[in-house]
Scaffold this motif. Structure first.
Motif, PDB file in Angstrom:
ATOM      1  N   GLY A  94       0.725  -1.189  -0.121  1.00  0.00           N
ATOM      2  CA  GLY A  94      -0.222   0.020   0.193  1.00  0.00           C
ATOM      3  C   GLY A  94       1.047   1.301  -0.076  1.00  0.00           C
ATOM      4  N   ALA A  95       2.015   1.220  -0.032  1.00  0.00           N
ATOM      5  CA  ALA A  95       3.077   2.360  -0.356  1.00  0.00           C
ATOM      6  C   ALA A  95       2.818   3.026  -1.501  1.00  0.00           C
ATOM      7  N   SER A  96       2.214   2.196  -2.548  1.00  0.00           N
ATOM      8  CA  SER A  96       1.783   2.949  -3.795  1.00  0.00           C
ATOM      9  C   SER A  96       0.395   2.534  -3.978  1.00  0.00           C
ATOM     10  N   THR A  97      -0.002   3.433  -5.296  1.00  0.00           N
ATOM     11  CA  THR A  97      -1.503   2.849  -5.611  1.00  0.00           C
ATOM     12  C   THR A  97      -1.372   1.698  -6.296  1.00  0.00           C
ATOM     13  N   GLU A  98      -2.602   1.243  -6.376  1.00  0.00           N
ATOM     14  CA  GLU A  98      -2.836  -0.404  -7.077  1.00  0.00           C
ATOM     15  C   GLU A  98      -2.261  -0.039  -8.389  1.00  0.00           C
ATOM     16  N   ARG A  99      -2.460   1.182  -9.231  1.00  0.00           N
ATOM     17  CA  ARG A  99      -2.201   1.114 -10.312  1.00  0.00           C
ATOM     18  C   ARG A  99      -0.665   1.361 -10.544  1.00  0.00           C
ATOM     19  N   THR A 100      -0.164   2.082  -9.746  1.00  0.00           N
ATOM     20  CA  THR A 100       1.453   2.239  -9.706  1.00  0.00           C
ATOM     21  C   THR A 100       2.057   0.747  -9.733  1.00  0.00           C
ATOM     22  N   TRP A 101       1.564  -0.073  -8.743  1.00  0.00           N
ATOM     23  CA  TRP A 101       2.112  -1.313  -8.335  1.00  0.00           C
ATOM     24  C   TRP A 101       2.064  -2.135  -9.546  1.00  0.00           C
ATOM     25  N   LEU A 102       0.615  -2.057 -10.345  1.00  0.00           N
ATOM     26  CA  LEU A 102       0.440  -2.841 -11.320  1.00  0.00           C
ATOM     27  C   LEU A 102       1.386  -2.515 -12.491  1.00  0.00           C
ATOM     28  N   THR A 103       1.794  -1.244 -12.718  1.00  0.00           N
ATOM     29  CA  THR A 103       2.522  -0.779 -13.536  1.00  0.00           C
ATOM     30  C   THR A 103       3.812  -1.295 -13.668  1.00  0.00           C
ATOM     31  N   SER A 104       4.451  -1.039 -12.349  1.00  0.00           N
ATOM     32  CA  SER A 104       5.732  -1.563 -12.143  1.00  0.00           C
ATOM     33  C   SER A 104       5.935  -2.930 -12.515  1.00  0.00           C
ATOM     34  N   ILE A 105       4.877  -4.110 -12.017  1.00  0.00           N
ATOM     35  CA  ILE A 105       5.078  -5.223 -12.650  1.00  0.00           C
ATOM     36  C   ILE A 105       5.043  -5.394 -14.274  1.00  0.00           C
ATOM     37  N   LEU A 106       4.231  -4.744 -14.619  1.00  0.00           N
ATOM     38  CA  LEU A 106       4.214  -4.945 -16.153  1.00  0.00           C
ATOM     39  C   LEU A 106       5.488  -4.499 -16.649  1.00  0.00           C
ATOM     40  N   LYS A 107       6.109  -3.379 -16.090  1.00  0.00           N
ATOM     41  CA  LYS A 107       7.347  -2.887 -16.615  1.00  0.00           C
ATOM     42  C   LYS A 107       8.314  -3.758 -16.649  1.00  0.00           C
ATOM     43  N   ARG A 108       8.382  -4.537 -15.435  1.00  0.00           N
ATOM     44  CA  ARG A 108       9.471  -5.769 -15.399  1.00  0.00           C
ATOM     45  C   ARG A 108       9.157  -6.747 -16.467  1.00  0.00           C
ATOM     46  N   LYS A 109       8.009  -6.956 -16.821  1.00  0.00           N
ATOM     47  CA  LYS A 109       7.547  -8.027 -17.925  1.00  0.00           C
ATOM     48  C   LYS A 109       8.154  -7.455 -19.178  1.00  0.00           C
ATOM     49  N   ILE A 110       8.086  -6.322 -19.534  1.00  0.00           N
ATOM     50  CA  ILE A 110       8.462  -5.626 -20.590  1.00  0.00           C
ATOM     51  C   ILE A 110       9.825  -5.694 -20.808  1.00  0.00           C
ATOM     52  N   ILE A 111      10.629  -5.263 -19.985  1.00  0.00           N
ATOM     53  CA  ILE A 111      11.834  -5.370 -19.745  1.00  0.00           C
ATOM     54  C   ILE A 111      12.572  -6.808 -20.167  1.00  0.00           C
ATOM     55  N   ASP A 112      11.693  -7.766 -19.433  1.00  0.00           N
ATOM     56  CA  ASP A 112      12.122  -9.134 -19.636  1.00  0.00           C
ATOM     57  C   ASP A 112      12.051  -9.431 -21.253  1.00  0.00           C
ATOM     58  N   THR A 113      11.048  -8.856 -21.986  1.00  0.00           N
ATOM     59  CA  THR A 113      10.807  -9.406 -23.376  1.00  0.00           C
ATOM     60  C   THR A 113      12.032  -8.561 -24.124  1.00  0.00           C
ATOM     61  N   TYR A 114      12.559  -7.456 -23.528  1.00  0.00           N
ATOM     62  CA  TYR A 114      13.496  -6.943 -24.220  1.00  0.00           C
ATOM     63  C   TYR A 114      14.874  -7.780 -24.064  1.00  0.00           C
TER      64      TYR A 114
END
Lengths: 196, 102
Positions: free
Chosen positions: A56-76
């Protein structure tokens, strides 16, 4: 527990609330709607598994975005390590036979038509934003995958060079050359799009 | 003549002159980090004599500006893509399966 409410996540509402946002975020970086949908799904499922770790340190959206970001970097990273493009070898040399002449005494000069043709590639007057977006997306799509990855991380995500090098496992001198090659191609592509 | 000071000066200069490939690399590099003095000077000298690279430098500036516009624009409505209805319900289904499995 008294503070569970603060950390509450609401997975049933995720698709409705954040589906479009995360999909847009992904499609701006992988340029393939099927792949972007998969990434959104993987993000939600990974988030579900890790939801105990949401503090709960960030909003739900920020948290989900950070997970998505990791996934995108993995594809790179996968693209980079599979070396699917002809840019597999980055020996740190600046020379690029697609853009410069290779014969003495003109070695390193611009190849005919590959350097800039006009002073400016942007049209005069007010910038048509929608058109600019479209052209940038098309030109990023034309980049070899590894160059696209570095260009997006640097120019869209505004990551610093240390982060990019660490994520992709490359040296700074490789990164500078790759960014240079990406800019060479982006500039050429944008100029051609606007002139046509 | 071949050993005169002018000749030696020209050899000295040409060894330190860079071609368009190096110059355009430095134009890109200076967007990401500060150039050291030697490279800064080499680029400056090259740009004095090369109109193509001057154009290139201008256009790389335009590219940086365009990407700024792109970044700003994409945080707003104009860049919103919509998850298709099918994909949305498929993901929803996956999620609830996963939830119920717990």
């Amino acid at each position: 527990m008294s503070d569970t409410n603060e950390h509450k996540l609401d997975p049933q509402k995720w698709v409705e609330r954040y589906g479009d946002y995360l999909f847009s975020y992904a499609i701006g970086r992988v340029n393939d709607s099927g792949k972007a949908e998969d990434l959104v799904q993987e993000t939600f499922l990974a988030a579900l598994k890790a939801r105990d770790r949401f503090r709960g340190a960030s909003t739900e959206r920020t948290w989900l975005t950070s997970i998505l970001k990791r996934k995108i970097i993995d594809t790179y990273r996968k693209k980079y390590s599979s070396k699917e493009s002809s840019f597999g070898e980055h020996d740190g040399t600046v020379f690029d036979g697609d853009f410069y002449r290779d014969e003495e005494p003109f070695k390193g000069h611009w190849l005919e038509g590959m350097g800039p043709n006009s002073h400016s590639f942007l049209p005069e007057g007010e910038l048509e934003q929608a058109e600019l977006m479209k052209f940038i997306n098309l030109c990023i799509e034309n980049l070899p995958a590894t160059l696209a990855a570095t260009f997006i991380m640097r120019m869209i995500d505004e990551e610093d060079s240390d982060t990019i090098c660490k994520e992709l496992g490359i040296t700074p001198s490789n990164l500078w050359v790759m960014l240079h090659r990406a800019r060479l191609r982006m500039r050429e592509c944008l100029e051609k799009k606007w002139l046509s | 003549m071949a050993n005169g000071p002018v000749y030696r000066m020209m050899v000295f200069m040409s060894k330190r002159m860079i071609a368009c490939d190096e110059a355009s690399f430095l134009i890109s590099l200076r967007e990401d980090r500060k150039l050291d003095f030697r490279r800064w000077w080499q680029l400056k000298m090259h740009l004095l004599s090369c109109h193509l690279c001057r154009k290139y430098a201008h256009q790389i500036g335009e590219l940086e500006h365009s990407m700024e516009v792109y970044r700003d624009g994409c945080s707003h409505e104009s860049c919103t893509h919509h998850l298709s209805h099918e994909a949305g319900s498929r993901i929803d289904k996956e999620l609830s399966q996963e939830l119920n499995a717990k």
